[in-house]
Write an enzyme that holds these catalytic residues in place. Structure first.
Site, mmCIF file in Angstrom:
data_model
loop_
_atom_site.group_PDB
_atom_site.id
_atom_site.type_symbol
_atom_site.label_atom_id
_atom_site.label_comp_id
_atom_site.label_asym_id
_atom_site.label_seq_id
_atom_site.Cartn_x
_atom_site.Cartn_y
_atom_site.Cartn_z
ATOM 1 C CG LEU A 158 0.957 55.980 21.683
ATOM 2 C CD1 LEU A 158 1.462 54.758 21.260
ATOM 3 C CD2 LEU A 158 2.030 57.797 21.198
ATOM 4 C CG ASP A 159 -3.081 60.010 17.006
ATOM 5 O OD1 ASP A 159 -3.056 60.563 17.680
ATOM 6 O OD2 ASP A 159 -1.516 60.361 16.045
ATOM 7 C CE LYS A 160 -8.331 52.353 13.175
ATOM 8 N NZ LYS A 160 -9.293 51.986 12.629
#
Length: 339
Positions: free
Chosen positions: A156-158
């Site tokens: 997942l993105d940050k």
């Protein structure tokens, strides 16, 4: 938001334990859809947990073979070729173990399922050498240093929140990667977008590096196959809550696809475009929208087949407080309660 600062404050570096290399047997076929691709590009599709440079090296050393023969990374494929080999898995994760709090939804000998908060980067990289999910996982399970990407089979993105699965051993890792390739791992997200679509739909558009800005992704003819499904859950006055289901899992896929169809995610600092405020909105509603400084994206549901038992398993997690506050403000502005 101050989440990242709180992670950094709790870090206690520890050395990663040394673990002897192991090997993983690989046997698969290149699908007809990859016809015309470079061999290394096709292998990235088939074996997504390994970097392209690592796959290229295995081709050059003969650890990966095509129909039993050594082939060059740049050679084209026609589809149907058999890929086989026994890969030497050195410690892939060059990172220190750090005591970073994590929220676990499930844990057994084969799997960890994590509810990732906003502000937590998945992998160490330039600008984020520590304080990442990988550092936290190595503290909890030092043996994960042996596995590709510390057992992470997707990411997942940050600033995207929600569910992630981690393999705890090589056999579980291999089984989960196979499920990803077969598209039997189900991943569903909640997304708040700018705009009011008439109906749900499907985005089938290849995603790759932006031709000019290499820090961004984009819909591009030379990109990798990417398919996203979405349906409407609730309309507000200037925004819509969508349920989004991934068929593939490319970098920034949902964010890029939604921006591509002119429904960018609210708060997205890269692809979000102009901030949209409902006409005549109250001051609290305006402030809530303005202060939401991350993409409004939450991985709510994850379903997969357990690699040991064969049981179909499913997890759901509630939206985090900041997203719940945003949804409540939009619902109040629209004149109805948030159910």
């Amino acid at each position: 938001m101050h989440l990242e600062a709180s992670y950094k404050a709790s870090i206690t570096p520890e050395p990663v334990k040394t673990i002897m290399p192991m090997t993983e047997a690989v046997s698969c076929q290149i699908p007809p859809a990859c016809a015309g691709m470079r061999l290394d590009q096709a292998l990235v599709e088939l074996l997504p947990t390994y970097s392209r440079s690592r796959l290229q090296q295995w081709l050059k050393t003969g650890d990966l073979r095509v129909n039993g023969q050594i082939r060059r990374p740049r050679d084209p494929v026609v589809g149907g070729e058999t890929i086989s080999g026994r890969l030497i898995l050195d410690t892939e994760t060059v990172a220190i173990a750090q005591d970073i709090p994590l929220s676990f939804c499930y844990e057994d000998a084969a799997l960890l399922v994590i509810d990732k908060p906003a502000g937590l980067v998945a992998h160490p990289a330039a600008g984020n050498r520590d304080g990442t999910l990988v550092n936290a996982l190595l503290h909890r399970c030092p043996e994960l240093a042996l596995l590709p990407r510390a057992g992470l089979v997707h990411r997942l993105d940050k600033d995207t929140t929600g569910l992630l699965v981690v393999a705890r051993n090589l056999s579980a890792h291999t089984a989960l990667v196979a499920q990803l390739q077969a598209r039997t791992i189900e991943r569903e997200y909640l997304a708040v977008v700018n705009g009011l679509p008439v109906t749900g739909g499907k985005v089938d558009a290849p995603v790759g590096r932006h031709p000019v800005d290499r820090q961004r992704m984009a819909v591009t003819p030379g990109g990798r196959l990417a398919v996203t499904h979405y349906r409407i859950l609730r309309r507000f006055r200037a925004h819509t809550l969508l349920r989004v289901k991934l068929e593939t899992g490319r970098t920034h896929q949902i964010r890029v696809h939604m921006a591509h169809i002119r429904l960018p995610l609210l708060g997205d600092p890269v692809y979000g475009g102009r901030l949209r405020i409902p006409p005549g909105a109250s001051v609290p509603c305006i402030e809530t929208i303005q202060h939401f400084r991350r993409q409004a994206l939450h991985a709510e549901r994850l379903a997969l087949t357990h690699p040991l038992s064969g049981e179909r398993m499913e997890w759901r997690v509630e939206v985090p407080p900041d997203l719940a506050e945003l949804l409540a403000a939009l619902a109040e502005d629209a004149g109805h309660t948030n159910e």
